[in-house]
Scaffold this motif. Structure first.
Motif, PDB file in Angstrom:
ATOM      1  N   ASP A  95      62.251  50.089   8.486  1.00 38.38           N
ATOM      2  CA  ASP A  95      61.462  50.220   9.703  1.00 38.38           C
ATOM      3  C   ASP A  95      60.036  49.723   9.528  1.00 38.38           C
ATOM      4  OD1 ASP A  95      60.456  52.155   8.059  1.00 38.38           O
ATOM      5  OD2 ASP A  95      60.745  53.827   9.444  1.00 38.38           O
ATOM      6  N   GLY A  96      59.739  49.116   8.372  1.00 41.04           N
ATOM      7  CA  GLY A  96      58.416  48.552   8.147  1.00 41.04           C
ATOM      8  C   GLY A  96      57.403  49.539   7.623  1.00 41.04           C
ATOM      9  N   THR A  97      57.845  50.743   7.230  1.00 38.00           N
ATOM     10  CA  THR A  97      56.916  51.745   6.692  1.00 38.00           C
ATOM     11  C   THR A  97      56.936  51.686   5.177  1.00 38.00           C
ATOM     12  OG1 THR A  97      58.607  53.453   6.653  1.00 38.00           O
ATOM     13  CG2 THR A  97      57.316  53.238   8.670  1.00 38.00           C
ATOM     14  N   LEU A 143      59.045  49.179   0.731  1.00 39.08           N
ATOM     15  CA  LEU A 143      58.920  48.934   2.158  1.00 39.08           C
ATOM     16  C   LEU A 143      60.291  49.148   2.782  1.00 39.08           C
ATOM     17  CD1 LEU A 143      57.071  47.904   4.430  1.00 39.08           C
ATOM     18  CD2 LEU A 143      58.027  45.652   4.008  1.00 39.08           C
ATOM     19  N   GLY A 173      47.625  51.582   7.034  1.00 43.44           N
ATOM     20  CA  GLY A 173      47.770  52.956   7.500  1.00 43.44           C
ATOM     21  C   GLY A 173      48.249  53.878   6.401  1.00 43.44           C
ATOM     22  N   TRP A 174      49.188  53.380   5.584  1.00 42.01           N
ATOM     23  CA  TRP A 174      49.720  54.161   4.461  1.00 42.01           C
ATOM     24  C   TRP A 174      48.600  54.495   3.477  1.00 42.01           C
ATOM     25  CZ3 TRP A 174      50.240  54.296  -0.759  1.00 42.01           C
ATOM     26  CH2 TRP A 174      51.315  55.029  -1.286  1.00 42.01           C
ATOM     27  N   GLU A 183      56.899  53.914   1.706  1.00 38.54           N
ATOM     28  CA  GLU A 183      57.188  55.247   1.202  1.00 38.54           C
ATOM     29  C   GLU A 183      57.097  55.243  -0.309  1.00 38.54           C
ATOM     30  OE1 GLU A 183      57.534  57.775   3.016  1.00 38.54           O
ATOM     31  OE2 GLU A 183      57.813  56.838   4.973  1.00 38.54           O
ATOM     32  N   THR A 230      52.675  42.832  10.367  1.00 38.69           N
ATOM     33  CA  THR A 230      53.291  44.155  10.457  1.00 38.69           C
ATOM     34  C   THR A 230      53.148  44.905   9.145  1.00 38.69           C
ATOM     35  OG1 THR A 230      54.893  43.319  12.056  1.00 38.69           O
ATOM     36  CG2 THR A 230      55.424  45.410  10.975  1.00 38.69           C
ATOM     37  N   LEU A 231      53.426  44.220   8.044  1.00 43.57           N
ATOM     38  CA  LEU A 231      53.295  44.864   6.735  1.00 43.57           C
ATOM     39  C   LEU A 231      51.840  45.237   6.463  1.00 43.57           C
ATOM     40  CD1 LEU A 231      55.107  44.069   3.480  1.00 43.57           C
ATOM     41  CD2 LEU A 231      52.616  44.273   3.440  1.00 43.57           C
ATOM     42  N   SER A 285      51.041  48.366   8.372  1.00 48.51           N
ATOM     43  CA  SER A 285      51.733  49.505   7.792  1.00 48.51           C
ATOM     44  C   SER A 285      51.098  49.926   6.473  1.00 48.51           C
ATOM     45  CB  SER A 285      53.210  49.161   7.591  1.00 48.51           C
ATOM     46  OG  SER A 285      53.910  50.248   7.018  1.00 48.51           O
TER      47      SER A 285
END
Length: 204
Positions: A198-200, A195, A91-92, A202, A84-85, A88
């Motif tokens: 929600d796993g995003t 992190l 994509g980031w 920022e 998942t990380l 994320s």
């Protein structure tokens, strides 16, 4: 999966990624892991997984993972136990034009693990910084091995500017304890990352 690895080994494949999840979980010594080890040993093959999202090598234009995003080539590597990380973070990085050298998800670490990946990255001149993520629950069993590997490569790999380790507290949810640094493409200023729950990822 052992059958697929056996067929690959017979064709001379010496490195493999096992994406399939182990139905018995992450515990070592399960029936699947024993079978994979037997096949790998017979063919002299090394493998990542099971339960790995794969390996992405942007500098070589190779994406051997199920993560569709393709970041530009850069000098930051991500090594993580969390698919998942990895998705994320990839994509980031794509959304912000941050270059990556290697993205490796180690899965259950049945054969190759974090320390092995760090060894490889320490010899990789394309990698200037490594963002390392370890599940807190699994770190307890691996603490000495991982900490020694991190210490060795911080001291010995002259081309590495940073090796930043973060962790999450729960295996069922990513939380704000996975913190690292992403170096920019020139290896100068760094972008701190957090992190979120929600796993995003920022920017701080």
């Amino acid at each position: 999966t052992p059958d697929a690895l056996d067929r690959a080994g017979k064709r001379g494949i010496r490195a493999a990624i096992v994406c399939a999840e182990d139905p018995e979980g992450r515990s070592p010594g399960t029936a699947l892991k024993r079978a994979l080890h037997d096949v790998a040993r017979r063919h002299g093959c090394r493998f990542v997984g099971p339960g790995s999202a794969g390996v992405n090598l942007p500098a070589a234009s190779v994406n051997a993972s199920w993560i569709a995003d393709r970041p530009i080539a850069g000098r930051l590597a991500l090594v993580t136990q969390s698919n998942t990380l990895a998705a994320s973070a990839t994509g980031w990085a794509c959304a912000r034009g941050i270059g990556m050298s290697r993205i490796v998800t180690v899965g259950d670490e049945s054969e190759l693990g974090i320390a092995d990946v760090l060894d490889a990255l320490a010899a990789d001149a394309r990698t200037q910084a490594i963002l390392l993520h370890v599940h807190a629950g699994r770190l307890a069993a691996q603490a000495t091995e991982v900490e020694e590997a991190v210490a060795v490569h911080r001291a010995a790999a002259e081309h590495l500017d940073a090796l930043i380790a973060g962790r999450v507290q729960r295996e069922d949810a990513l939380d704000a304890h996975a913190v690292g640094l992403l170096a920019d493409g020139e290896g100068g200023a760094a972008v701190p990352l957090l992190l979120a729950d929600d796993g995003t990822l920022e920017g701080l």
